[in-house]
Each structure stands twice: as structure tokens, then as C-alpha cells.
Design an enzyme around this catalytic site. Sequence first.
Site, short mmCIF file in Angstrom:
data_model
loop_
_atom_site.label_atom_id
_atom_site.label_comp_id
_atom_site.label_asym_id
_atom_site.label_seq_id
_atom_site.Cartn_x
_atom_site.Cartn_y
_atom_site.Cartn_z
N GLY A 178 0.78 -1.17 0.05
CA GLY A 178 0.13 0.16 -0.12
C GLY A 178 0.74 1.42 -0.14
O GLY A 178 1.80 1.17 -0.61
N GLU A 179 0.59 2.11 0.92
CA GLU A 179 1.48 3.30 0.83
C GLU A 179 2.23 3.33 2.41
O GLU A 179 1.32 3.53 3.27
CB GLU A 179 0.66 4.38 0.88
CG GLU A 179 1.39 5.67 0.63
CD GLU A 179 2.68 6.06 0.09
OE1 GLU A 179 2.36 5.42 -1.24
OE2 GLU A 179 3.70 6.40 0.66
N SER A 180 3.44 3.06 2.57
CA SER A 180 4.04 2.93 3.77
C SER A 180 4.02 3.97 4.80
O SER A 180 3.73 3.82 6.03
CB SER A 180 5.61 2.55 3.58
OG SER A 180 6.28 3.52 2.91
N CYS A 240 6.35 -5.47 0.22
CA CYS A 240 6.39 -4.11 -0.48
C CYS A 240 6.27 -3.06 0.43
O CYS A 240 7.12 -2.93 1.54
CB CYS A 240 5.19 -3.92 -1.49
SG CYS A 240 5.63 -2.72 -2.73
N ARG A 268 13.01 3.24 -1.22
CA ARG A 268 11.71 3.28 -1.85
C ARG A 268 11.52 3.40 -3.44
O ARG A 268 12.45 4.01 -3.74
CB ARG A 268 10.81 4.30 -1.04
CG ARG A 268 10.63 3.90 0.45
CD ARG A 268 9.94 5.00 1.07
NE ARG A 268 8.60 5.45 0.46
CZ ARG A 268 7.69 6.39 0.75
NH1 ARG A 268 8.20 7.27 1.61
NH2 ARG A 268 6.43 6.08 0.38
N ILE A 310 5.32 -3.73 -7.62
CA ILE A 310 4.47 -2.33 -7.88
C ILE A 310 5.19 -1.13 -7.24
O ILE A 310 5.29 -1.27 -5.82
CB ILE A 310 2.96 -2.45 -7.36
CG1 ILE A 310 2.31 -3.67 -8.03
CG2 ILE A 310 2.27 -1.13 -7.81
CD1 ILE A 310 1.12 -4.14 -7.50
N ARG A 311 5.88 -0.37 -7.94
CA ARG A 311 6.48 0.92 -7.23
C ARG A 311 7.26 0.14 -6.00
O ARG A 311 7.15 0.76 -5.00
CB ARG A 311 5.48 2.01 -6.95
CG ARG A 311 5.15 2.74 -8.18
CD ARG A 311 4.17 3.79 -7.50
NE ARG A 311 2.78 3.19 -7.37
CZ ARG A 311 2.40 3.15 -6.22
NH1 ARG A 311 2.65 3.83 -5.20
NH2 ARG A 311 1.29 2.78 -6.07
N HIS A 316 4.74 -8.67 -4.61
CA HIS A 316 3.03 -9.01 -4.20
C HIS A 316 3.00 -10.46 -4.80
O HIS A 316 2.49 -10.72 -5.72
CB HIS A 316 2.32 -8.29 -4.75
CG HIS A 316 2.46 -6.85 -4.35
ND1 HIS A 316 1.54 -6.17 -3.23
CD2 HIS A 316 2.86 -5.80 -4.73
CE1 HIS A 316 1.76 -4.93 -3.08
NE2 HIS A 316 2.89 -4.62 -3.86
N GLU A 332 0.60 -12.14 -3.53
CA GLU A 332 -0.62 -12.24 -3.45
C GLU A 332 -1.87 -11.68 -4.59
O GLU A 332 -2.78 -12.23 -4.49
CB GLU A 332 -1.37 -11.42 -1.79
CG GLU A 332 -1.37 -10.03 -2.12
CD GLU A 332 0.15 -9.32 -2.18
OE1 GLU A 332 1.24 -10.00 -2.20
OE2 GLU A 332 -0.03 -8.00 -2.15
N1 GLN Z 1 5.98 2.70 -3.05
C1 GLN Z 1 5.10 2.39 -1.79
C2 GLN Z 1 5.63 2.88 -0.69
O1 GLN Z 1 6.78 3.32 -0.60
C3 GLN Z 1 4.89 0.82 -1.78
C4 GLN Z 1 4.49 0.18 -3.15
C5 GLN Z 1 3.64 -0.84 -2.67
O2 GLN Z 1 3.39 -1.26 -1.60
N2 GLN Z 1 3.19 -1.68 -3.92
O3 GLN Z 1 5.06 2.91 0.31
#
Ligand code: GLN
Length: 200
Positions: A51-53, A83, A111, A140-141, A176, A178
Site C-alpha cells: 500500500g503506502e508505507s 512491499c 523506496r 508495484i513501485r 506481491h 498475493e
Molecule cells: N511505493 C510504496 C511505498 O513506498 C510501496 C508500494 C507498494 O506497496 N506496492 O510505500
Amino acid sequence: MEKEAITVGVLALQGDFEAHLRMLQQCGVQGREVRTVQQLREVDGLIIPGGESTTIIKLMQRYGLDEAVRQRAAEGMPIYGTCAGLIVMAREIEGYPQQPRLGLLDVAVARNAFGRQVDSFEVDLPVPRLGEHPLRAVFIRAPYVTRTGEQVEILAKLDGKVVLVQQANLLGGAFHPELTDDLRLHRYFVEMVRAHRKQQ
Ligand code: GLN
């Protein structure tokens, strides 16, 4: 011998927690959403999703889950971060010294480290611990691990970059699983949780 029933929690504050719950169900294991300290007490292991850390750690702090998770980790409860979850678990986040974190895994992470232009991609990732067949992995990113402490085992690398690590009861992956139908890494984590539960 009958397997003991375990419950695996998935931190459900933000991110793709539902996909992890589906994976656990497919593994034949009871999963449970964790949003409170009380719910954390009722699980035998915890997945911190992607998600977004920065959002995830802020919400953990707001609900007192940062301290509670640190405590359970110190008691040996297995925790698996994917992630953003890996970033949250790390001791050091390169370039973001002010970003709060749990500091559980003795690693540094960078990151969005594969570059913003390659936002996401899917690969077959060799993970010898899981067998001969590579693991299907979605990035993903994604971050990767730039430094590992002495207690940290490297379980997978992609183009020389560390993307899966384990430190005793702690597992951290940049990608991921999942979002694929490859259950092996979740099964591996579930076995960590069973082994821990047996020692209780
Ligand atoms: N780029 C996101 C972060 O820095 C992580 C991306 C993800 O969890 N798929 O939190």
C-alpha cells in the site's frame, strides 16, 4: 497428526489486505483483519500488506499498533511484510530518515527503487527455498533491500538486488505474491506461524 488451528492476521488499515486474506483462505488457513490492539492479541502471526508505507505507519501509530506489533515481534510472533509492509518493518529507509517505521528487520530499504518509469512489472523469481520452480512475483513501485544485517538471510535477488529476506520470525518481500495464484510463499509463512504456535 491433525494440524493445530492457527489464525493469521492481516493488518487492514490501508493497502491490499483483502488479497492476502484470499491467499490465506486458499491455503486453508483462517485469516483475520487486524485494526486494533485487541484484534492483534487474537492472532498467531501477522501480514503487513502493500500500500503506502507512510499511511500505514501513521495509522499504526494512531491506533497504538506500532508498539503492540513490536512487542509481539519481540515475543517471536511471525510477521511478513510485503512491499510497503517491508518498508514499515525496516530499520532504515534510505532518503527518508524522518519516516516513522517499526525498525524490526535489520535492513535498509530504498523506496520506489526500480525507477518510476517502470512502475510495475511481473517476473518469475527464483526462490531456492521454495523449490526449483521460480515464484511468480508482481512488483508495484517496489522497494528493494540495500543493506542486510548479520542475522538477515537473503532468500531472493532480482538482477542482483535483494528482494526477499528473513530474519528469524520476520519475513520481508519487495513484491506481491498475493496478486498471483502461487501460494508457496504464503504457505511458507503459514508454516513459520505453525512452528511458532507449537512452541507456545
Ligand atoms: N511505493 C510504496 C511505498 O513506498 C510501496 C508500494 C507498494 O506497496 N506496492 O510505500
